[in-house]
Design a protein around this motif. Structure first.
Motif, PDB file in Angstrom:
ATOM      1  N   ALA A 141       0.650  -1.404  -0.045  1.00  0.00           N
ATOM      2  CA  ALA A 141       0.166   0.116  -0.012  1.00  0.00           C
ATOM      3  C   ALA A 141       0.765   1.143   0.042  1.00  0.00           C
ATOM      4  N   GLN A 142       1.937   1.308   0.772  1.00  0.00           N
ATOM      5  CA  GLN A 142       2.884   2.301   0.998  1.00  0.00           C
ATOM      6  C   GLN A 142       3.500   2.524  -0.334  1.00  0.00           C
ATOM      7  N   LEU A 143       3.990   1.559  -0.996  1.00  0.00           N
ATOM      8  CA  LEU A 143       4.703   1.642  -2.284  1.00  0.00           C
ATOM      9  C   LEU A 143       3.849   2.123  -3.277  1.00  0.00           C
ATOM     10  N   ARG A 144       2.384   1.712  -3.464  1.00  0.00           N
ATOM     11  CA  ARG A 144       1.503   2.110  -4.528  1.00  0.00           C
ATOM     12  C   ARG A 144       1.347   3.703  -4.326  1.00  0.00           C
ATOM     13  N   ARG A 145       1.192   3.822  -3.113  1.00  0.00           N
ATOM     14  CA  ARG A 145       0.761   5.329  -2.514  1.00  0.00           C
ATOM     15  C   ARG A 145       1.749   6.280  -3.168  1.00  0.00           C
ATOM     16  N   GLY A 146       3.029   5.891  -2.987  1.00  0.00           N
ATOM     17  CA  GLY A 146       4.082   6.423  -3.232  1.00  0.00           C
ATOM     18  C   GLY A 146       4.276   6.779  -4.941  1.00  0.00           C
ATOM     19  N   GLY A 173      -8.119   6.551  -5.961  1.00  0.00           N
ATOM     20  CA  GLY A 173      -8.747   5.921  -4.911  1.00  0.00           C
ATOM     21  C   GLY A 173      -8.549   4.662  -4.391  1.00  0.00           C
ATOM     22  N   ALA A 174      -8.047   3.699  -5.093  1.00  0.00           N
ATOM     23  CA  ALA A 174      -7.765   2.487  -4.874  1.00  0.00           C
ATOM     24  C   ALA A 174      -6.665   2.384  -3.956  1.00  0.00           C
ATOM     25  N   PRO A 214      -2.845  17.638 -13.816  1.00  0.00           N
ATOM     26  CA  PRO A 214      -3.895  18.959 -13.443  1.00  0.00           C
ATOM     27  C   PRO A 214      -4.881  18.223 -12.495  1.00  0.00           C
ATOM     28  N   LEU A 215      -5.110  18.998 -11.347  1.00  0.00           N
ATOM     29  CA  LEU A 215      -6.107  18.766 -10.498  1.00  0.00           C
ATOM     30  C   LEU A 215      -7.569  19.397 -10.771  1.00  0.00           C
ATOM     31  N   ASP A 216      -7.821  18.843 -12.002  1.00  0.00           N
ATOM     32  CA  ASP A 216      -9.084  19.456 -12.526  1.00  0.00           C
ATOM     33  C   ASP A 216     -10.166  18.556 -12.736  1.00  0.00           C
ATOM     34  N   CYS A 217     -10.178  17.570 -11.900  1.00  0.00           N
ATOM     35  CA  CYS A 217     -11.071  16.269 -12.191  1.00  0.00           C
ATOM     36  C   CYS A 217     -12.675  16.892 -12.359  1.00  0.00           C
ATOM     37  N   LEU A 218     -13.054  17.802 -11.852  1.00  0.00           N
ATOM     38  CA  LEU A 218     -14.505  18.088 -11.786  1.00  0.00           C
ATOM     39  C   LEU A 218     -14.845  18.822 -13.246  1.00  0.00           C
ATOM     40  N   THR A 219     -13.806  19.385 -13.830  1.00  0.00           N
ATOM     41  CA  THR A 219     -14.406  19.762 -15.119  1.00  0.00           C
ATOM     42  C   THR A 219     -13.466  18.972 -16.226  1.00  0.00           C
ATOM     43  N   CYS A 220     -12.795  17.834 -15.763  1.00  0.00           N
ATOM     44  CA  CYS A 220     -12.486  17.150 -16.695  1.00  0.00           C
ATOM     45  C   CYS A 220     -13.267  16.240 -17.499  1.00  0.00           C
ATOM     46  N   PRO A 221     -13.205  16.032 -19.042  1.00  0.00           N
ATOM     47  CA  PRO A 221     -14.251  15.236 -19.496  1.00  0.00           C
ATOM     48  C   PRO A 221     -14.375  13.881 -19.244  1.00  0.00           C
ATOM     49  N   THR A 222     -13.328  13.210 -18.398  1.00  0.00           N
ATOM     50  CA  THR A 222     -13.538  11.658 -18.133  1.00  0.00           C
ATOM     51  C   THR A 222     -13.596  11.605 -16.803  1.00  0.00           C
ATOM     52  N   ASN A 223     -14.068  12.769 -15.935  1.00  0.00           N
ATOM     53  CA  ASN A 223     -14.614  12.709 -14.708  1.00  0.00           C
ATOM     54  C   ASN A 223     -15.390  11.380 -14.671  1.00  0.00           C
ATOM     55  N   GLY A 224     -15.086  10.653 -13.768  1.00  0.00           N
ATOM     56  CA  GLY A 224     -15.908   9.277 -13.376  1.00  0.00           C
ATOM     57  C   GLY A 224     -15.743   8.475 -14.387  1.00  0.00           C
ATOM     58  N   ASP A 225     -14.874   8.236 -15.253  1.00  0.00           N
ATOM     59  CA  ASP A 225     -14.356   7.447 -16.157  1.00  0.00           C
ATOM     60  C   ASP A 225     -12.986   7.303 -16.355  1.00  0.00           C
ATOM     61  N   CYS A 226     -11.883   7.527 -15.266  1.00  0.00           N
ATOM     62  CA  CYS A 226     -10.712   7.721 -15.516  1.00  0.00           C
ATOM     63  C   CYS A 226     -10.113   6.740 -14.675  1.00  0.00           C
ATOM     64  N   GLU A 227      -8.988   6.171 -15.314  1.00  0.00           N
ATOM     65  CA  GLU A 227      -8.436   5.007 -14.473  1.00  0.00           C
ATOM     66  C   GLU A 227      -7.264   5.724 -13.447  1.00  0.00           C
ATOM     67  N   LEU A 228      -6.933   6.864 -13.744  1.00  0.00           N
ATOM     68  CA  LEU A 228      -6.087   7.462 -12.937  1.00  0.00           C
ATOM     69  C   LEU A 228      -6.780   7.678 -11.579  1.00  0.00           C
ATOM     70  N   GLN A 229      -7.761   8.428 -12.069  1.00  0.00           N
ATOM     71  CA  GLN A 229      -8.762   8.909 -10.845  1.00  0.00           C
ATOM     72  C   GLN A 229      -8.956   7.417  -9.812  1.00  0.00           C
ATOM     73  N   ASP A 230      -9.422   6.621 -10.793  1.00  0.00           N
ATOM     74  CA  ASP A 230      -9.860   5.340  -9.767  1.00  0.00           C
ATOM     75  C   ASP A 230      -8.720   4.709  -9.052  1.00  0.00           C
ATOM     76  N   MET A 231      -7.597   4.621  -9.617  1.00  0.00           N
ATOM     77  CA  MET A 231      -6.220   4.487  -8.801  1.00  0.00           C
ATOM     78  C   MET A 231      -5.887   5.256  -7.659  1.00  0.00           C
TER      79      MET A 231
END
Lengths: 77, 948, 158
Positions: B101-106, B135-136, B116-133
């Motif tokens: 967990a520590q390695l992955r977070r790093g 979270g994961a 960019p931290l513009d998830c809310l205005t990003c067209p893939t908001n909700g369908d983004c693997e980076l966002q999912d990861m």
């Protein structure tokens, strides 16, 4: 027959000879003639068969390849 | 829409492996058994555990770069990447631990520090693997801040009409680059620079549109972030539901997910489980669907009494009643046989079946033909004669087992792009390649592809070539005697062997005819006969010739003689031009055949249909499309129901076709647009696009796939309902509640389809015919133990030169073809952004021929044949051989078919599009035909505008 | 796209001919072209792609991956200054400032007249005798700003 329809009937002669050109490569020429006739019966609409035979009746069959000539006789029958 | 089956798409992370050996391992305490070679990541998914990942996806080979999928394996040091570590028997794997967990977070922290931290205005908001990861792995902070060097100011590349490339969001996972290489096989993308300067680079760090990119969308599909993104989704937002359907372009028949928002399509994505495409697509299917909502679509029925009158908008009832009364009037005046119908390979099996039924039952004649007449009718004849059935022998997947691939008169990378990619993949794995084509097509040489032999023959000499290849096989002792003895008709083989062995069929004798050095032909024949599993793929460069059927027979002979039939990796495979060419032929829309290729004179079959349809049927063959034109000019064929087919633009010798249409009294066109044929029509019945219909298409591998309605038919009635209404008005009532009932009728009356139903298709996803009691799951490979006709039949193939001979007046040979971004007459693709890839048809000619005529690239040139004249811009290209010129035919004003002639295949009347003797000269203005066309067209568009 | 000059075409053709048929010949060909011309012309990429049955993108990826390869003519004098830890500890920053002032171009760039280019490198293998640099292919160690100025002046005069 006007000029255009004669031209179209001649087109049928060419089509028949083209069919003959394929089947005449068979060793048995009588079988080849039967195959030509069968092909025409199978794929030519009755109007086409009729114009073809009418043209042969009025113009003779000298424009036909021998194998097609033989086939045309069986179509006639 | 809740009746649609649910297909989920789990990402297994790495591709499936096939092995006879299975290994069992433990993952997080659960035992799982997988084929040897399977990655730990894939095994974990199978055990129900998703290991975090970014650079892995199951359509691509593992890469091991993102370092998120690390796991612990008992007895091993460190933290191996689960995507690149093969599962082994007895392995004990842990996918979660505090250290992991520590390695992955790093790792995620580092990624996010440059994102960019513009998830809310990003067209893939909700369908983004980076966002999912994020979270994961439980990312809660980024210790590095956002102040240092980053890529956030990188400019987006919007040059491609369909997708945007925004490097500021890129994590350089390489998925797009690998997709372009592994899935598409174009290699248009790379990573330029290194380290922090690494960037995804189309071509030489240039805009996508200028690069080698073919806009297939594989990179967009592979991208885990919003870096590569469909513009339609950027505009409309993410879809809320999706429906599985089948592409309506070429004969590959790709499965697609129509992703919807309400009743609007947001994007089309290739269906991962679609067996024809396995998750891949091309620029047409994936992106060129905008025509379905184009403003040019006509949504109300129209009638007029003369083609010089303005159109009159009427109700469906009026239009149908008018059409029916006209057909009846013509039959009374000129006879029962004075009317007919043409079906389209763009339409569904069910629609096509209904039109042929209407012609046979309501018109009471057999004057029904399909546009396959002008493309693959010789395939039907040739394969029917030799093997006993009129279809390709393999699945597309079979190519993965081929050792030698012989491509004849086909250009898969343009015309069948998704299959082209599958073929290229096999070639990269080492399969040998022989190309028989007058042009140097992409397969001859392109990135990572190099044909072993290019037999660059002169147009019109296919049969000479196939006989010469067969001559080598027979005279050099390369016949597979055992196969021939067991599987083929002995007498026919003897006749054929003696024929091809004749000295006049030798490569040396044929060299002056084909223009191909005999030594090359000999080597190619030896490779085909002895190189292992050898498969033939062919296209319209085989069929659209005066000897098209002879050539198909020649191909069938060659495959039989070498035993290349009846198993994986071999076979004879026609690449069908349109989505439902196979289906429209199967459905009996031929003037001599009922569904399932049974002749109308066959009493038992006719009786079957007579009983089911409740009336007597005619036993003589009807008119084929060119015969209809002849009969129209003769005054005995006066009315036509033409569904979804543009004969004026697509049939040869345009002026002959339009003269025939002008001679007819009632032409009913059912189409999306006022196509070229509709400009000669008296009744226009608005049609529906594939997105508006339920039905089935059958692709080039005999695969029947469902087309599913994602929106209501825009004109109010579905195409099948229109045919039913017309039949009812003609006095032959049809009763169907749903297209599934039409398929049930087809199944009831056609032995090869008896097991097909919508329920079955929903269960299986798709099925290859024959599908019946013996083969309830369908038939991927044909002729395994015996040919459909029993013994395979050889036939001699005498080369007969075409009438299109070059003379001093017409010293060049014109051949025609398709380009990737456009599709046939272009009615669909011209109404999409695909015009940006190909905005006009050009005449390609060899530098020598250009120089002889003082022609430079881009000059206007007049092309004259015995049939007519047109003017195009020239493209000087060394893909051509001297003496041969080439054009595409996607734009009506090009008039490519003004030049092509009436010559046709001896057996089927398939036109000889591929050989026309022409002269080419530099000119200053358009041709007489083009001027007349411009006037006619402007007038017809005015009559449409002035509709009352 | 502009065509290559005759000299460029000859260099590319010669390199391709020399390594024809050899496996893995792309890097040797790129080196040969750069050795002849001092750079690999951008316009050579399509020809190289064709010769190796690769895409333009792939050739571009290889050329841009290696710092050694360049696609424009090099400056007349190339000064590579080590920026790695050991040299920094022994004064490479001051040395870099001196170089920038004396040549009129910043690190990572070349002068307007293309007489000088200053390139950062990370370790020349002379950590024990830093700060170190490479000037026109020749290594120099234990440098002081004064010695560097003298070196640059010497080159300017030659």
């Amino acid at each position: 027959m006007n000029h255009d329809s004669t031209a179209r009937a001649q087109h049928l002669i060419k089509m028949a000879n083209d069919i003959g050109a394929f089947f005449e490569a068979m060793p048995d020429q009588h079988q080849a003639a039967r195959d030509v006739a069968a092909h025409i019966r199978k794929f030519w609409e009755p109007r086409m068969q009729r114009s073809f035979l009418e043209y042969l009746q009025s113009h003779g069959d000298t424009a036909l390849k021998p194998v097609v000539r033989e086939a045309a006789r069986t179509l006639n029958a | 829409m809740d009746t649609h089956p649910h297909y989920d798409d789990v990402d297994f992370g790495t591709p499936e492996r096939v092995s006879d050996t299975a290994v069992t391992l433990q993952i997080d305490g659960f035992a799982v058994t997988v084929p040897q070679g399977t990655s730990v990541m894939r095994a974990a998914v199978q055990a129900g555990t998703q290991i975090p990942k970014l650079c892995a996806t199951d359509s691509l080979e593992p890469f091991g770069s993102c370092r998120l999928c690390l796991v612990e394996i008992e007895g091993r040091r460190g933290f191996p990447a689960s995507c690149t570590t093969p599962a082994e028997a007895g392995m004990v794997v842990r996918t979660q631990s505090p250290r992991l967990a520590q390695l992955r977070r790093g790792v995620m922290e580092l990624y996010i520090s440059d994102h960019p931290l513009d998830c809310l205005t990003c067209p893939t908001n909700g369908d983004c693997e980076l966002q999912d990861m994020a979270g994961a792995v439980g990312l809660r902070e980024v210790r590095y801040g956002y102040e240092g060097l980053n890529h956030l100011k990188d400019q987006a590349d919007l040059s491609n009409p369909y997708f945007a490339y925004d490097p500021s969001k890129c994590i350089v996972c390489n998925r797009c680059v690998r997709a372009c290489e592994e899935t598409q096989g174009t290699f248009a993308l790379t990573i330029s620079g290194r380290g922090f300067a690494s960037r995804v680079s189309p071509g030489e760090s240039e805009p996508f549109m200028g690069s080698e990119c073919v806009s297939c969308g594989a990179c967009v599909n592979a991208c885990p972030t919003a870096t590569l993104m469909e513009k339609s989704v950027i505009d409309a937002g993410l879809p809320d539901h999706s429906v599985i359907t089948t592409c309506a372009y070429c004969g590959v028949g790709c499965g697609f997910k129509a992703e919807m928002k309400g009743n609007e399509v947001v994007r089309m994505t290739p269906w991962k489980d679609g067996k024809a495409n396995e998750g891949h697509a091309c620029v047409k299917g994936r992106f060129a669907w905008g025509y379905t909502t184009h403003k040019d679509r006509i949504l109300k029925p129209m009638i007029r009494s003369k083609i010089t009158d303005p159109w009159q908008e009427v109700s469906w009832e009026t239009a149908i009643a008018h059409a029916a009364s006209e057909f009846r009037r013509l039959q009374e005046k000129y006879g029962t046989d004075a009317v007919g119908g043409i079906t389209s390979s763009r339409c569904t099996n069910e629609e096509t079946y209904l039109v042929q039924k209407l012609v046979r039952a309501a018109f009471h004649n057999n004057n029904v033909d399909t546009c396959a007449r002008v493309c693959h009718s010789p395939t039907g004849y040739g394969l029917g004669q030799t093997y006993g059935t009129s279809a390709g022998t393999q699945t597309f997947k079979s190519v993965e087992h081929s050792d030698v691939i012989l491509v004849i008169g086909a250009n898969p990378t343009d015309a069948h792009p998704v299959f082209g990619s599958r073929m290229k993949k096999r070639l990269r794995e080492g399969a040998r390649l022989i190309v028989v084509d007058p042009r140097k097509i992409e397969l001859v040489q392109s990135a990572h592809v190099q044909a072993d032999f290019h037999l660059q023959l002169r147009p019109g000499t296919n049969v000479a070539m196939i006989s010469a290849l067969a001559h080598v096989v027979v005279t050099e002792g390369l016949v597979n005697e055992r196969f021939v003895e067991e599987r083929c008709d002995a007498e026919s083989f003897r006749v054929w062997r003696d024929f091809v062995a004749r000295p006049d069929n030798s490569p040396e004798a044929m060299e002056p005819v084909t223009g191909v050095p005999a030594a090359l032909v000999r080597q190619a024949a030896r490779l085909y006969a002895t190189g292992g599993n050898a498969a033939i793929y062919y296209g319209l460069g085989v069929t659209e010739h005066a000897q098209g059927s002879t050539m198909v027979i020649g191909i069938a002979n060659l495959a039989m003689a070498t035993g290349n039939i009846g198993r994986e990796g071999v076979g004879v495979n026609p690449l069908r031009g349109q989505n439902n060419v196979q289906g429209s032929c199967d459905m009996g829309s031929f003037p001599h055949e009922y569904p399932g290729y049974r002749h109308v004179s066959d009493d038992a079959t006719r009786l079957l249909f007579e009983k089911d349809w409740g009336l007597s049927l005619r036993k003589e063959p009807g008119l084929r499309i060119p015969n209809m034109f002849e009969a129209a000019l003769d005054g005995s064929f006066m009315g036509l129901y033409c569904q979804g087919e543009d004969i004026v633009q697509s049939d040869p010798n345009t002026q002959h076709v339009t003269a025939a249409l002008e001679a007819m009294e009632c032409i009913v066109v059912q189409d999306l647009f006022l196509n070229e044929t509709a400009k000669y029509a008296h009744v226009f019945l608005p049609g529906s696009s594939f997105l508006e219909k339920d039905g089935t298409f059958t692709n080039a591998e005999r695969r029947i796939s469902r087309v599913r309605k994602v929106m209501a038919p825009k004109p109010g009635l579905a195409d099948w309902e229109v045919t039913v209404a017309l039949s009812n008005a003609l006095g032959y009532p049809m009763h169907y509640e749903d297209p599934s009932e039409i398929m049930d009728e087809i199944a009831r009356l056609t032995p090869t389809f008896s097991g097909v139903s919508y329920t079955r298709l929903d269960q299986l996803g798709s099925v290859q015919w024959p599908c019946n009691a013996q083969n309830p799951e369908g038939t991927p490979l044909m002729h395994i133990d015996r040919f459909v006709r029993g013994k395979g039949r050889f036939m001699p193939t005498q080369y007969v030169p075409t009438d299109e001979k070059i003379t001093p007046r017409f010293p060049l040979l014109l051949t025609t073809g398709r380009i990737l971004s456009q599709y046939n007459v272009g009615a669909q693709t011209r109404r999409t952004e695909n015009v940006r890839f190909h905005e006009e048809d050009r005449l390609d000619l060899h530098p020598h021929d250009a120089e002889d005529r003082g022609i430079q690239d881009g000059d206007w040139v007049g092309i004259t044949s015995r049939a007519g004249e047109t003017v195009l811009r020239a493209r000087v290209s060394d893909r051509m051989q001297p003496g041969v010129v080439y054009t595409t035919f996607h734009f009506p004003e090009s008039g490519a078919n003004v030049i092509t002639t009436d010559n046709s295949d001896w057996a089927t009347n398939c036109p000889e599009y591929k050989v026309t003797a022409v002269q080419v000269v530099k000119v200053m203005h358009t041709s007489e035909w083009q001027d007349a066309y411009q006037r006619f067209n402007a007038n017809q568009l005015r009559l449409l505008q002035e509709k009352v | 796209m502009n065509a290559m000059t005759t000299r460029e075409t000859q260099a590319v053709d010669a390199a391709l001919t020399r390594f024809r048929g050899e496996e893995g010949a792309l890097l040797p060909v790129l080196h040969a072209v750069q050795d002849t011309l001092g750079y690999i012309p951008k316009q050579a990429t399509p020809a190289l792609a064709h010769a190796f049955n690769l895409s333009r993108a792939e050739i571009h990826g290889v050329i841009t991956y290696y710092h050694h390869f360049r696609q424009t003519a090099p400056a007349q004098h190339r000064l590579a200054l080590c920026q790695a830890e050991a040299c920094q500890a022994r004064g490479s920053r001051a040395l870099t400032a001196t170089a920038e002032a004396a040549t009129g171009c910043r690190l990572g760039e070349h002068s307007d007249d293309n007489r000088w280019s200053l390139e950062p490198v990370y370790c020349l293998g002379l950590c024990a005798s830093g700060p170190a640099l490479e000037l026109d292919g020749k290594l120099h160690a234990r440098l002081t700003p004064e010695r560097l100025e003298a070196l640059i002046r010497h080159k300017e005069l030659s």
